[in-house]
Design a protein around this motif. Structure first.
Motif, short mmCIF file in Angstrom:
data_model
loop_
_atom_site.label_atom_id
_atom_site.label_comp_id
_atom_site.label_asym_id
_atom_site.label_seq_id
_atom_site.Cartn_x
_atom_site.Cartn_y
_atom_site.Cartn_z
N UNK A 395 0.83 -1.23 -0.11
CA UNK A 395 -0.14 -0.14 0.06
C UNK A 395 0.69 1.26 -0.03
N UNK A 396 1.56 1.40 -0.99
CA UNK A 396 2.15 2.91 -1.31
C UNK A 396 0.91 3.93 -1.84
N UNK A 397 1.35 5.06 -1.79
CA UNK A 397 0.54 6.15 -2.05
C UNK A 397 1.12 6.57 -3.33
N UNK A 398 2.18 6.33 -3.76
CA UNK A 398 2.80 6.87 -5.09
C UNK A 398 4.13 5.80 -5.48
N UNK A 399 4.79 5.82 -6.66
CA UNK A 399 5.71 5.14 -7.02
C UNK A 399 7.07 5.40 -6.16
N UNK A 400 7.78 4.33 -5.78
CA UNK A 400 8.98 4.40 -4.96
C UNK A 400 8.97 3.91 -3.57
N UNK A 401 9.88 3.06 -3.33
CA UNK A 401 10.06 2.58 -1.91
C UNK A 401 11.49 2.86 -1.20
N UNK A 402 11.61 2.85 -0.11
CA UNK A 402 12.91 3.17 0.52
C UNK A 402 13.33 2.03 1.34
N UNK A 403 12.32 1.39 2.06
CA UNK A 403 12.83 0.18 3.00
C UNK A 403 11.32 -0.61 3.10
N UNK A 404 11.57 -2.22 3.14
CA UNK A 404 12.94 -2.91 3.33
C UNK A 404 13.86 -3.15 1.99
N UNK A 405 13.30 -2.36 0.75
CA UNK A 405 14.16 -2.47 -0.13
C UNK A 405 14.22 -1.12 -0.87
N UNK A 406 15.14 -0.64 -1.30
CA UNK A 406 15.40 0.85 -1.85
C UNK A 406 15.14 0.67 -3.37
N UNK A 407 13.93 0.92 -3.93
CA UNK A 407 13.50 0.73 -5.19
C UNK A 407 12.55 1.80 -5.58
N UNK A 408 13.15 2.93 -6.42
CA UNK A 408 12.46 4.04 -6.86
C UNK A 408 11.50 3.63 -7.72
N UNK A 409 11.51 2.45 -8.21
CA UNK A 409 10.31 2.16 -9.32
C UNK A 409 9.40 1.10 -8.71
N UNK A 410 9.28 0.94 -7.47
CA UNK A 410 8.36 0.13 -6.83
C UNK A 410 6.87 0.79 -6.98
N UNK A 411 6.06 0.12 -7.57
CA UNK A 411 4.64 0.65 -7.76
C UNK A 411 3.73 0.12 -6.58
N UNK A 412 2.86 0.84 -6.37
CA UNK A 412 1.68 0.54 -5.25
C UNK A 412 0.96 -0.66 -5.71
N UNK A 413 0.69 -1.29 -4.96
CA UNK A 413 -0.39 -2.68 -5.29
C UNK A 413 -1.47 -2.53 -4.38
N UNK A 414 -2.66 -2.06 -4.77
CA UNK A 414 -3.97 -1.92 -4.07
C UNK A 414 -5.15 -2.53 -4.87
N UNK A 415 -4.74 -3.60 -5.73
CA UNK A 415 -6.05 -4.22 -6.27
C UNK A 415 -5.68 -5.72 -6.21
N UNK A 416 -6.54 -6.50 -6.25
CA UNK A 416 -8.14 -5.95 -6.59
C UNK A 416 -8.67 -5.41 -5.54
N UNK A 417 -9.63 -4.61 -5.64
CA UNK A 417 -10.43 -3.73 -4.61
C UNK A 417 -11.61 -4.44 -4.37
N UNK A 418 -12.12 -4.99 -3.31
CA UNK A 418 -13.23 -5.47 -3.11
C UNK A 418 -14.15 -4.71 -2.82
N UNK A 419 -15.71 -5.12 -2.73
CA UNK A 419 -16.66 -4.23 -2.68
C UNK A 419 -16.83 -3.83 -1.10
N UNK A 420 -16.39 -4.59 -0.54
CA UNK A 420 -16.59 -4.33 1.24
C UNK A 420 -15.40 -3.69 1.60
N UNK A 421 -15.79 -2.49 2.31
CA UNK A 421 -14.78 -1.54 3.02
C UNK A 421 -14.01 -2.32 3.92
#
Length: 511
Positions: A395-421
């Motif tokens: 659950x990133x809010x934008x591309x890029x991660x610092x830790x536990x891996x430094x990866x400026x190209x790491x993409x958010x993964x928030x799918x599939x999104x269920x109907x249930x909140x």
């Protein structure tokens, strides 16, 4: 290089202004005898706002928080505007002005977000380049200047060194230099800038300014926290690679331990808020380290860990060994020792290291996904912490991660999104918790001693969620198996970074 030595050694700055060195050099003018009723101020400039804590020494020897004030960054108080940091401090102090405790304040400490920095004019502290925040990634842009910075880092910075991080202070300084030659400018971290402003406001025309930094904030600039000096590779990079003729003029000229006195408050500031002219400014720290002090206190056992569940996730663990791996976003902060006979740190055989990393994953995603406080509370009551979510999120809010891996190209993964909140929240909280688990696993792999944490104290807004604490403990135990049977995850009694900063302000006096 003789000048490099003078700049590099902590506590041996080259300035000579009276407002700084009479205190920073441990002069007899500094009264270190604490009495019941003495008070200390801690400021934290965090990712979501600014907070002030005032603590008081009790007759039982503890510190009680007697004043707390907070405000949020907004359109009138910009989080990445150095001048607005000063406005925030002014607003917080103004709220406490006239309170009886202000007469008893002895010291102030400031914490700021890691690697947040700006350039200021050497003789005035006027901001010359806008702040680059903790999550500013040099590789986020594409230009010849960026390419030159990356080439310099690859050529000069040692493999796996913390300063290789593209979100680190060194990368930001190099980019500024590539964009426009430095001219009578000096680098300040967020904590440094606020502390110096409190020391020099109203005195800019009367004294020469000696810039300071602490072991924690300066780490991602490349400073050697083991040898306590700017390393030769760094000076060579700045001088030969970046064509900065006198890098010592750009870098903080005095580096101190967090909590070590650096100067006294400006009499102009003291008069404005009703403080004593003898109030001391001490070396600061980063927001996540300040949260560690708040949660764990000054003398925790090895294996004590703190997870900060704020807008971003940060984990810290006290280790007896130094570790570093920039490719995984892991770094070690020298943990300050107080109580030596002469105020110096304990000898090397007793060194302690606060190791960890800070992710871009965190609770900011909950706001981005429009979860209200009420919804978070009610839905959390419906989630079973003993059950896994089938969702596998990062659950990133934008591309890029610092830790536990430094990866400026790491993409958010928030799918599939269920109907249930409820199910969506379950997946997000589990995803953040799994990043925490991976973080502790990485610390063990790179050499943490002990390998696994013994207790994980939780702080930040997310620590208020009992269900999430139970979920995180279960998953830690499951992931690490039998070795983690004794791991306990619980809410820290004190959680605010401003409170930790206030304790740090008191530490030198309380030793």
């Amino acid at each position: 290089d003789e000048k490099e030595d003078t700049v590099g050694k902590a506590g041996e700055g080259s300035g000579n202004d009276d407002n700084s060195l009479n205190v920073a050099d441990g002069s007899d003018d500094l009264d270190q005898n604490l009495e019941s009723g003495d008070c200390f101020i801690g400021f934290d400039l965090g990712t979501s706002g600014a907070r002030m804590s005032i603590v008081e020494k009790t007759s039982a020897g503890h510190f009680d928080e007697v004043v707390t004030e907070a405000l949020a960054w907004d359109s009138n108080l910009i989080f990445d505007d150095g001048n607005d940091w000063g406005k925030a401090i002014d607003m917080l102090l103004s709220r406490a002005k006239g309170m009886e405790v202000m007469d008893r304040v002895k010291a102030i400490c400031v914490s700021g977000t890691s690697a947040t920095c700006l350039l200021v004019k050497r003789h005035s502290l006027d901001v010359s380049r806008k702040a680059r925040m903790y999550n500013f990634d040099v590789k986020g842009g594409s230009s010849p200047a960026v390419e030159n910075v990356m080439e310099l880092i690859d050529k000069y910075v040692p493999d796996k060194h913390t300063a290789r991080a593209t979100t680190g202070t060194l990368a930001k300084l190099l980019l500024w230099s590539e964009e426009q030659s430095l001219s009578d400018e000096v680098l300040c971290h967020q904590s440094d800038f606020v502390s110096l402003s409190l020391m020099y406001e109203g005195l800019n025309d009367e004294v020469d300014i000696t810039t300071h930094c602490d072991f924690h904030n300066i780490l991602k600039l490349g400073y050697d926290v083991r040898e306590l000096e700017y390393p030769s590779w760094m000076m060579k990079l700045l001088k030969e690679g970046a064509n900065i003729p006198n890098p010592e003029d750009v870098l903080p000229s005095k580096v101190v331990s967090p909590g070590e006195p650096i100067g006294v408050i400006s009499p102009v500031v003291a008069a404005k808020y009703g403080l004593s002219n003898d109030v001391v400014l001490v070396g600061g720290t980063t927001d996540s380290n300040a949260a560690f002090f708040a949660a764990a206190g000054a003398n925790p056992e090895y294996g004590t860990a703190v997870t900060s569940l704020g807008s971003t996730l940060a984990i810290k663990q006290l280790s007896s060994t130094y570790v570093e791996d920039a490719s995984r976003g892991v770094y070690s902060h020298r943990f300050p020792r107080f109580g030596g006979s002469d105020g110096e740190e304990s000898d090397n055989e007793e060194e302690a290291w606060l190791i960890g990393g800070a992710s871009n994953v965190g609770c900011a995603v909950l706001r981005a996904e429009d979860f209200s406080n009420e919804e978070l509370s009610s839905l959390s009551l419906e989630i079973d912490p003993n059950e896994d979510s089938p969702l596998s999120y990062y659950p990133l809010i934008k591309t890029g991660e610092r830790f536990p891996v430094a990866d400026s190209s790491k993409e958010p993964v928030l799918s599939p999104k269920p109907d249930s909140r409820k199910e969506y929240l379950h997946g997000i909280l589990q995803g953040i918790g799994d990043v925490e688990c991976d973080g502790f696993k990485v610390l063990g792999e790179v050499g943490a001693t002990p390998k696994l944490p013994k207790v994980v104290l939780s702080c930040g807004g997310g620590s208020k969620n009992d269900m999430w604490i139970a979920m995180r403990q279960r998953r830690l135990k499951e992931i690490y198996g039998d070795d983690s049977d004794d791991v306990v995850v619980k809410r820290a009694t004190n959680t605010e970074a401003s409170y930790g900063a206030a304790l740090l302000a008191a530490a030198t006096f309380d030793s």
